[in-house]
Design a protein around this motif. Structure first.
Motif, PDB file in Angstrom:
ATOM      1  N   ASN A  36      47.024  66.202  50.117  1.00 18.69           N
ATOM      2  CA  ASN A  36      47.950  67.278  50.484  1.00 18.69           C
ATOM      3  C   ASN A  36      47.493  68.639  49.969  1.00 18.69           C
ATOM      4  N   LEU A  37      46.822  68.642  48.809  1.00 19.10           N
ATOM      5  CA  LEU A  37      46.307  69.892  48.232  1.00 19.10           C
ATOM      6  C   LEU A  37      44.953  70.282  48.829  1.00 19.10           C
ATOM      7  N   LYS A  38      44.447  69.434  49.736  1.00 20.35           N
ATOM      8  CA  LYS A  38      43.162  69.664  50.398  1.00 20.35           C
ATOM      9  C   LYS A  38      42.004  69.785  49.401  1.00 20.35           C
ATOM     10  N   ILE A  39      42.067  68.948  48.361  1.00 21.66           N
ATOM     11  CA  ILE A  39      40.982  68.865  47.388  1.00 21.66           C
ATOM     12  C   ILE A  39      39.804  68.148  48.037  1.00 21.66           C
ATOM     13  N   GLU A  40      38.604  68.672  47.851  1.00 22.49           N
ATOM     14  CA  GLU A  40      37.411  68.046  48.419  1.00 22.49           C
ATOM     15  C   GLU A  40      37.031  66.818  47.597  1.00 22.49           C
ATOM     16  N   PHE A  41      36.899  65.700  48.253  1.00 21.22           N
ATOM     17  CA  PHE A  41      36.453  64.467  47.604  1.00 21.22           C
ATOM     18  C   PHE A  41      34.929  64.431  47.610  1.00 21.22           C
ATOM     19  N   LYS A  42      34.331  64.131  46.469  1.00 19.99           N
ATOM     20  CA  LYS A  42      32.888  63.898  46.420  1.00 19.99           C
ATOM     21  C   LYS A  42      32.597  62.507  46.963  1.00 19.99           C
ATOM     22  N   VAL A  43      33.480  61.561  46.677  1.00 15.81           N
ATOM     23  CA  VAL A  43      33.482  60.237  47.300  1.00 15.81           C
ATOM     24  C   VAL A  43      34.916  60.002  47.745  1.00 15.81           C
ATOM     25  N   LYS A  44      35.111  59.883  49.048  1.00 14.61           N
ATOM     26  CA  LYS A  44      36.460  59.702  49.585  1.00 14.61           C
ATOM     27  C   LYS A  44      37.074  58.406  49.071  1.00 14.61           C
ATOM     28  N   PRO A  45      38.399  58.375  48.957  1.00 20.40           N
ATOM     29  CA  PRO A  45      39.092  57.172  48.474  1.00 20.40           C
ATOM     30  C   PRO A  45      38.758  55.952  49.340  1.00 20.40           C
ATOM     31  N   TYR A  46      38.412  54.869  48.674  1.00 27.01           N
ATOM     32  CA  TYR A  46      38.153  53.621  49.386  1.00 27.01           C
ATOM     33  C   TYR A  46      38.320  52.444  48.440  1.00 27.01           C
ATOM     34  N   THR A  47      38.405  51.254  49.009  1.00 30.91           N
ATOM     35  CA  THR A  47      38.566  50.029  48.229  1.00 30.91           C
ATOM     36  C   THR A  47      37.297  49.207  48.331  1.00 30.91           C
ATOM     37  N   ARG A  48      36.769  48.853  47.173  1.00 30.31           N
ATOM     38  CA  ARG A  48      35.565  48.020  47.083  1.00 30.31           C
ATOM     39  C   ARG A  48      35.970  46.574  46.858  1.00 30.31           C
ATOM     40  N   PHE A  49      35.153  45.671  47.315  1.00 31.70           N
ATOM     41  CA  PHE A  49      35.353  44.235  47.100  1.00 31.70           C
ATOM     42  C   PHE A  49      36.717  43.759  47.604  1.00 31.70           C
ATOM     43  N   LYS A  50      37.174  44.328  48.710  1.00 26.47           N
ATOM     44  CA  LYS A  50      38.507  44.003  49.251  1.00 26.47           C
ATOM     45  C   LYS A  50      38.647  42.499  49.467  1.00 26.47           C
ATOM     46  N   GLY A  51      39.728  41.955  48.930  1.00 24.11           N
ATOM     47  CA  GLY A  51      40.014  40.544  49.062  1.00 24.11           C
ATOM     48  C   GLY A  51      39.277  39.661  48.066  1.00 24.11           C
ATOM     49  N   GLU A  52      38.404  40.275  47.254  1.00 25.38           N
ATOM     50  CA  GLU A  52      37.652  39.510  46.267  1.00 25.38           C
ATOM     51  C   GLU A  52      38.283  39.672  44.885  1.00 25.38           C
ATOM     52  N   GLN A  53      37.792  38.904  43.947  1.00 21.01           N
ATOM     53  CA  GLN A  53      38.351  38.889  42.605  1.00 21.01           C
ATOM     54  C   GLN A  53      38.303  40.268  41.935  1.00 21.01           C
ATOM     55  N   GLY A  54      37.255  41.050  42.132  1.00 24.29           N
ATOM     56  CA  GLY A  54      37.109  42.347  41.478  1.00 24.29           C
ATOM     57  C   GLY A  54      37.571  43.526  42.311  1.00 24.29           C
ATOM     58  N   GLU A  55      38.511  43.304  43.240  1.00 24.07           N
ATOM     59  CA  GLU A  55      38.962  44.376  44.130  1.00 24.07           C
ATOM     60  C   GLU A  55      39.376  45.605  43.333  1.00 24.07           C
ATOM     61  N   GLN A  56      38.865  46.765  43.762  1.00 23.49           N
ATOM     62  CA  GLN A  56      39.168  48.019  43.078  1.00 23.49           C
ATOM     63  C   GLN A  56      39.115  49.179  44.058  1.00 23.49           C
ATOM     64  N   SER A  57      39.959  50.157  43.815  1.00 18.48           N
ATOM     65  CA  SER A  57      39.981  51.364  44.633  1.00 18.48           C
ATOM     66  C   SER A  57      39.414  52.501  43.789  1.00 18.48           C
ATOM     67  N   THR A  58      38.678  53.393  44.438  1.00 23.12           N
ATOM     68  CA  THR A  58      38.021  54.466  43.701  1.00 23.12           C
ATOM     69  C   THR A  58      37.930  55.740  44.528  1.00 23.12           C
ATOM     70  N   LEU A  59      37.798  56.849  43.839  1.00 19.37           N
ATOM     71  CA  LEU A  59      37.530  58.137  44.459  1.00 19.37           C
ATOM     72  C   LEU A  59      36.864  59.022  43.416  1.00 19.37           C
ATOM     73  N   PHE A  60      36.125  60.017  43.881  1.00 19.89           N
ATOM     74  CA  PHE A  60      35.486  60.988  42.997  1.00 19.89           C
ATOM     75  C   PHE A  60      35.846  62.388  43.448  1.00 19.89           C
ATOM     76  N   ILE A  61      36.141  63.251  42.477  1.00 19.28           N
ATOM     77  CA  ILE A  61      36.305  64.677  42.716  1.00 19.28           C
ATOM     78  C   ILE A  61      35.470  65.403  41.665  1.00 19.28           C
ATOM     79  N   GLN A  62      35.362  66.716  41.814  1.00 21.56           N
ATOM     80  CA  GLN A  62      34.607  67.516  40.855  1.00 21.56           C
ATOM     81  C   GLN A  62      35.564  68.516  40.214  1.00 21.56           C
TER      82      GLN A  62
END
Length: 68
Positions: free
Chosen positions: A21-47
């Protein structure tokens, strides 16, 4: 190198919504890694204004924080 913060899933979702909503630029857009697996995690990067990369991460299962 980067600095990372682990959030509860609901806090991570709220952060994604707020940054979008604040239109912050993501260095890595929000996404979920290992979806459905034991180590499922969501991550994003900003500066931050000093150029440091900040990672915000959430684990589906907190017990996996140091196991993946």
């Amino acid at each position: 190198r980067h600095f990372g913060i682990i959030l509860a899933p609901s806090d991570w979702e709220n952060l994604v919504e707020r940054l979008t909503n604040l239109k912050i630029e993501f260095k890595v857009k929000p996404y979920t890694r290992f979806k459905g697996e034991q180590g499922e995690q969501s991550t994003l990067f900003i500066q931050d204004p000093s150029g440091n990369c900040l990672e915000f991460k959430s684990f589906k299962n907190d017990k996996m924080i140091f196991d993946c």
